[in-house]
Scaffold this motif. Structure first.
Motif, PDB file in Angstrom:
ATOM      1  N   ARG A  91       0.874  -1.155   0.087  1.00 41.93           N
ATOM      2  CA  ARG A  91      -0.231  -0.014   0.132  1.00 41.93           C
ATOM      3  C   ARG A  91       0.751   1.204  -0.065  1.00 41.93           C
ATOM      4  NH1 ARG A  91      -5.153   1.809   0.867  1.00 41.93           N
ATOM      5  NH2 ARG A  91      -5.368   3.633   1.875  1.00 41.93           N
ATOM      6  N   SER A  92       0.485   2.267  -0.724  1.00 40.43           N
ATOM      7  CA  SER A  92       1.086   3.652  -0.978  1.00 40.43           C
ATOM      8  C   SER A  92       2.348   3.586  -1.110  1.00 40.43           C
ATOM      9  CB  SER A  92       1.225   4.189   0.634  1.00 40.43           C
ATOM     10  OG  SER A  92      -0.223   4.389   1.058  1.00 40.43           O
ATOM     11  N   SER A  93       2.743   2.581  -2.233  1.00 43.03           N
ATOM     12  CA  SER A  93       4.023   2.292  -2.757  1.00 43.03           C
ATOM     13  C   SER A  93       4.058   3.265  -4.208  1.00 43.03           C
ATOM     14  CB  SER A  93       4.429   1.028  -2.961  1.00 43.03           C
ATOM     15  OG  SER A  93       3.582   0.279  -3.622  1.00 43.03           O
ATOM     16  N   LEU A  94       5.038   3.462  -4.830  1.00 43.44           N
ATOM     17  CA  LEU A  94       5.226   3.785  -6.126  1.00 43.44           C
ATOM     18  C   LEU A  94       6.342   3.024  -6.894  1.00 43.44           C
ATOM     19  CD1 LEU A  94       6.433   7.415  -7.351  1.00 43.44           C
ATOM     20  CD2 LEU A  94       7.440   5.509  -8.120  1.00 43.44           C
ATOM     21  N   LYS A 111      -5.811  -1.341  -7.281  1.00 43.97           N
ATOM     22  CA  LYS A 111      -6.928  -0.594  -7.173  1.00 43.97           C
ATOM     23  C   LYS A 111      -6.825   0.787  -6.661  1.00 43.97           C
ATOM     24  CE  LYS A 111      -8.877  -4.754  -8.011  1.00 43.97           C
ATOM     25  NZ  LYS A 111      -9.392  -4.879  -9.485  1.00 43.97           N
ATOM     26  N   GLU A 112      -7.728   1.708  -6.948  1.00 48.61           N
ATOM     27  CA  GLU A 112      -7.758   3.027  -6.432  1.00 48.61           C
ATOM     28  C   GLU A 112      -7.427   3.053  -4.772  1.00 48.61           C
ATOM     29  OE1 GLU A 112     -10.719   7.158  -6.361  1.00 48.61           O
ATOM     30  OE2 GLU A 112     -11.383   5.229  -6.964  1.00 48.61           O
ATOM     31  N   THR A 113      -8.061   2.029  -4.199  1.00 47.16           N
ATOM     32  CA  THR A 113      -7.844   2.095  -2.657  1.00 47.16           C
ATOM     33  C   THR A 113      -6.438   1.685  -1.956  1.00 47.16           C
ATOM     34  OG1 THR A 113      -8.974  -0.210  -2.573  1.00 47.16           O
ATOM     35  CG2 THR A 113     -10.411   1.759  -2.386  1.00 47.16           C
ATOM     36  N   ASP A 114      -5.716   1.165  -3.050  1.00 47.19           N
ATOM     37  CA  ASP A 114      -4.436   0.729  -2.758  1.00 47.19           C
ATOM     38  C   ASP A 114      -3.603   1.930  -2.533  1.00 47.19           C
ATOM     39  OD1 ASP A 114      -5.254  -2.053  -2.761  1.00 47.19           O
ATOM     40  OD2 ASP A 114      -4.598  -2.335  -4.819  1.00 47.19           O
TER      41      ASP A 114
END
Length: 257
Positions: A91-94, A111-114
């Motif tokens: 989560r929140s990675s690039l 997903k958008e929520t990730d």
């Protein structure tokens, strides 16, 4: 030897354009799609063409194969590979994702929520991620028609402005000596730039790429942190490059250092 005039016309179209879909051939040659499919089956059996769900190309066209053709090959295997590869996402990675038709299948697992941010040089991948409301950055640059990939100095400059957690990529060839290679010099250069700006790299490789060699060396397995494939790798290769089997699912295998 060709059986009829339509076979000659099909080959003339492919020689000029490099790729064609069944529907387009049907319209241009005033023949039904089942008839065209029978023609293509004959031509394939004679060794003149190569087919996939995306269309047909000349059998001797091993360079710059159109993306529509490649996307139609081994789609089930590529999807399985990417499903397992997606377990590496956090989560929140690039992440960097290249323009390969294999890596394209990662889109369905982001997903958008990730809250994952994606930087890619693949135009089709940009479109799918944008539709899914995933924060997406295009590298920009020169667009290569055959692969729908952005390449060149502008693309490399864009990549150099990011620091990625993971880099997902594929290539056209993987040799038993551990060399990963590709037919595109420009896409190879961009992959190397992405690799340099990423903490870890993930090689996505289906069985068709094994034991083949292309013109430009991309990486050695010594440069890679994870391999996801649909093939059980040999113990000698794993030992030489320090990989172990971390997970397997539905015919896909994840190896990590």
């Amino acid at each position: 030897m060709f059986k009829n005039q339509r076979h000659i016309e099909i080959m003339a179209i492919l020689k000029k354009e490099g790729f064609a879909e069944v529907r387009a051939l049907s319209e241009r040659l005033y023949a039904s799609q089942p008839t065209i499919r029978r023609d293509l089956s004959f031509l394939e059996n004679q060794g003149y063409v190569r087919r996939s769900h995306g269309g047909v190309i000349p059998a001797d066209d091993t360079v710059n194969t159109p993306v529509a053709f490649r996307r139609g090959k081994r789609t089930t295997e590529k999807a399985r590979i990417c499903k397992l590869a997606a377990t590496l996402l956090s989560r929140s990675s690039l992440v960097f994702i290249d323009a390969s038709t294999t890596a394209f299948h990662l889109a369905e697992h982001i997903k958008e929520t990730d809250d994952i941010k994606v930087v890619t040089n693949g135009l089709p991948l940009c479109s799918v991620l944008a539709e899914n409301n995933v924060r997406t950055f295009s590298t920009g640059g020169k667009l290569v028609k055959s692969s729908m990939a952005f390449v060149g100095r502008q693309a490399e400059n864009t990549v150099n402005g990011f620091n990625a957690d993971l880099f997902f990529f594929s290539a056209s060839s993987f040799c038993e000596d551990g060399t990963i290679s590709d037919y595109s010099e420009e896409e190879t250069a961009l992959r190397q730039t992405m690799h340099a700006r990423a903490s870890k790299s993930v090689f996505l490789c289906d069985e068709d790429k094994f034991n083949t060699v292309s013109a430009f060396t991309v990486f050695s397995l010594s440069d890679i942190d994870h391999i996801v494939t649909d093939v059980l790798l040999s113990e000698s290769l794993l030992k030489e490059y320090g990989f172990t089997l971390q997970a397997q699912e539905n015919g896909a295998y994840l190896y990590s250092k």
